[in-house]
Design an enzyme around this catalytic site. Structure first.
Site, short mmCIF file in Angstrom:
data_model
loop_
_atom_site.label_atom_id
_atom_site.label_comp_id
_atom_site.label_asym_id
_atom_site.label_seq_id
_atom_site.Cartn_x
_atom_site.Cartn_y
_atom_site.Cartn_z
N ASP A 62 0.78 -1.25 0.00
CA ASP A 62 0.00 0.00 0.00
C ASP A 62 0.81 1.30 0.00
O ASP A 62 1.76 1.43 0.78
CB ASP A 62 -0.85 0.08 1.27
CG ASP A 62 -1.55 -1.19 1.61
OD1 ASP A 62 -1.53 -2.12 0.80
OD2 ASP A 62 -2.12 -1.25 2.71
N GLU A 71 -10.34 -2.59 4.23
CA GLU A 71 -9.06 -2.01 4.60
C GLU A 71 -8.92 -0.62 3.96
O GLU A 71 -9.69 -0.24 3.08
CB GLU A 71 -7.90 -2.87 4.06
CG GLU A 71 -7.99 -4.33 4.42
CD GLU A 71 -6.82 -5.15 3.89
OE1 GLU A 71 -6.26 -5.91 4.68
OE2 GLU A 71 -6.47 -5.04 2.71
C1 FRU Z 1 -3.76 -3.76 2.76
C2 FRU Z 1 -3.13 -4.14 4.08
C3 FRU Z 1 -3.50 -3.11 5.14
C4 FRU Z 1 -2.38 -3.25 6.13
C5 FRU Z 1 -1.21 -3.49 5.23
C6 FRU Z 1 -0.15 -4.37 5.82
O1 FRU Z 1 -3.09 -4.20 1.65
O2 FRU Z 1 -3.54 -5.42 4.46
O3 FRU Z 1 -4.77 -3.29 5.69
O4 FRU Z 1 -2.22 -2.10 6.90
O5 FRU Z 1 -1.71 -4.11 4.06
O6 FRU Z 1 0.98 -4.41 5.01
#
Ligand code: FRU
Length: 599
Positions: A143, A313
């Site tokens: 992300d 998320e």
């Molecule tokens: C989304 C996610 C988020 C989390 C991150 C961990 O892709 O699962 O929810 O903060 O990646 O790397």
């Protein structure tokens, strides 16, 4: 200077080299005297087993990381910067796969002969590394995090593993850009601490010093992922380069799985708003605050609404305007994984109203809350916006991959890239509903180089018309298709190896299908070679497209942004030809331009 590993055996270590001591069947000690300007290069096997590595400084535990320390072969080496420990002894206490009885287990790892100390490190130039999309210098990325714009600089932080090309050791990596296209790698921004790994989040500029850390302090909120998920704050006083954790972290404590805090300032209520994804409950919680440190739960949105698959998320929310009417709406982004329209991860969104505490979604003609998708390809996830983008723009960037296969894509020393930056607005669909339009940010126009192929107007039949693409495959393609009497029109990007991507416009269904089943390397995961389909939101049998091709991605935009479709591809060699054909009758294409990319 380069200094290789010395196997100590039972001899005492006098310092100077990298010393290796086998401590047991699954435990090895790697020692080095740290000096400023030096790196310890750790040998990694991309698909090797994970080892737990305790980093000790003068005998005290500094941190624990997880590294695929090379077992049977060395695929690449990751640098550990020794400057931070200069003048001290660093010992990596490596716990390799345990549980086997063979007394020589740990010593059989090839890694031990390949640890080295060096003044520099470098990574091989890989075939699929994008030429004009952001990607990490090395290591795994997911992300985008905490993006903001300040004093002419765009800041992009990202979920990063500094110790390998698969997900682990979540850290905020950092890159900056003055033009949204060319990115400069910056020092690591936020590292794991006592509360856990550093998961996704967002940043704000505290221009009014609401939090008391000083005017214009950068406040970055992230999820501390330890045994549970809690929300933490880190503060930067140098414009986002270095961060200090707020000593009273976490700022929000909960017992449910909650993550990815996203903040914005709500002018009308004079309050900061923090959205939090309750991943398993499928809802977004809204908190409000005046000092950015104390948060009050105001409401929750989402239970039972939209796509309810997977986890929720990476929320984001902003106000967008319809440029034709000036009408404004709030748009709430909700990333879900899995449950995307073509499998795996995708970004859904809701359009509605927000009064500072509560989000009320618009309903469709049947009184339902419709599910809407931000991008119709398989590779656009975790999309979030820049805080403080200039001129009131809403500019976003997504992670250009999909959790279904991201760790397996055929790159090695790094994994994943970001989408092109996109600017968002609203448009009204034929059903009267508001939808989100995404177009490449205006900064992408600077990429437009020399014209390679051009056609003002051309009739197209079943025999395909071919147009050259640049030899390096990097290009922007623009054209308008009028399907006229044709039942469908195919646009095919191909290379000499016979790899191809086929995009089919169906005027009756008003769809564009993207077929990457023969796009190149596709067999690393069965979820990869599948079709994705975008609605063109256009009933008149025409579509105008803008397509960006990089070394391992194709991004298709309807000219007004009514759909975006983002897919990664791994062709054996670059696509060098565009062919266009029509079935069931003749079609017309106009204003075809293929431009090389100006880097
Ligand atoms: C989304 C996610 C988020 C989390 C991150 C961990 O892709 O699962 O929810 O903060 O990646 O790397």
């Amino acid at each position: 200077m380069l200094c290789s590993a010395m196997l100590c055996g039972s001899a005492a270590w006098a310092g100077g080299e990298v010393a290796i001591d086998y401590l047991g069947t699954a435990n090895t000690l790697v020692r080095v005297e740290a000096t400023a300007g030096q790196y310890l290069l750790i040998p990694v096997e991309d698909n090797g087993p994970e080892a737990r590595v305790e980093v000790m400084v003068d005998g005290r535990l500094d941190r624990t990381i997880v590294v695929r320390v090379a077992n049977s072969k060395v695929d690449y080496k990751v640098p550990m910067d020794l400057s931070q420990y200069a003048g001290h002894t660093v010992a990596l206490n490596v716990y390799t796969e345990a549980g086997r009885s063979n007394g020589r287990d740990a010593s059989s790892y090839v890694a031990w002969k390949h640890f080295e100390v060096s003044d520099s490190y470098s990574f091989a130039q890989e075939q699929y590394r994008p030429a004009y999309h952001h990607s990490p210098a090395y290591g795994w990325m997911n992300d985008p995090n905490g993006m903001f714009y300040k004093d002419g600089v765009w800041h992009l932080y990202y979920q990063w593993n500094p110790y390998g090309s698969k997900w682990q050791n979540m850290t905020w990596g950092h890159s900056t850009s003055t033009d949204l296209i060319h990115w400069q790698s910056q020092p690591t921004a936020i590292e794991a601490n006592g509360l856990g790994a550093v998961f996704s989040g967002s940043s704000v500029i505290d221009a009014r010093n609401n939090a008391g850390f000083g005017n214009d302090a950068i406040l970055s909120f992230y999820t501390s992922a330890g045994a549970t998920q809690q929300q933490s704050l880190a503060v930067s006083h140098d414009g986002g380069i270095t961060f200090t954790n707020y000593p009273a972290n976490p700022v929000i404590c909960q017992t449910t799985e909650a993550r990815d805090p996203n903040l914005f300032y709500h002018e009308e209520s004079g309050k900061w708003v923090l959205m939090l994804a309750h991943a398993l409950d499928h809802e977004m919680q809204f908190f409000t605050s005046t000092d950015l440190k104390h948060w009050t739960l105001a409401s929750a949105f989402g239970k039972g609404l939209g796509c309810q698959d997977g986890v929720w998320e990476c929320p984001d929310m902003f106000r967008l305007a319809d440029p034709t009417t000036g009408e404004q709406k709030w748009v709430l982004l909700c990333n879900i994984n899995p449950g995307g329209p073509f499998g795996g991860s995708a970004t859904q969104y809701f359009v509605g109203e927000f009064d500072g505490t509560k989000f009320i979604p618009d309903l469709d003609a049947n009184g339902q809350v419709p599910t809407k998708w931000m991008d119709w390809g398989k590779d656009n996830y975790a999309t979030v916006s820049f805080f403080n983008a200039p001129e009131g723009r809403t500019t976003v960037i997504g992670w250009m991959s999909n959790w279904q296969y991201a760790p397996e894509v055929p790159t090695m020393t790094y994994r994943s890239a970001n989408t092109l930056p996109r600017d968002l607005s609203l448009f009204r669909g034929a059903d009267g509903q508001y939808y989100m339009a995404s177009v490449p940010s205006p900064e992408c126009d600077a990429l437009r180089g020399a014209v390679v192929s051009k056609a003002n107007r051309k009739r197209i039949n079943a025999k395909s018309a071919s147009f050259a693409l640049p030899a390096d495959g990097l290009c922007e393609i623009r054209l308008t298709i009028d399907a006229d009497r044709a039942e469908s029109v195919d646009l095919t990007l191909s290379n000499v190896e016979g790899n191809y991507v086929k995009m089919t416009f169906d005027p009756k269904a008003a769809t564009l299908t993207f077929d990457r089943t023969h796009s190149g390397i596709t067999d690393f995961n069965e979820q990869f070679p599948v079709n994705s389909v975008a609605p063109t939101f256009n009933a008149d049998g025409t579509v105008s497209l803008r397509i960006f091709v990089d070394r391992s991605s194709v991004e298709v935009f309807e000219a007004a942004g009514r759909f975006a479709l983002t897919n990664t591809v791994f062709p054996i060699s670059p696509y060098t030809s565009l062919s266009i054909s029509a079935t069931g009758g003749k079609a017309t294409i106009t204003n075809l331009h293929v431009n090389a990319i100006k880097l």
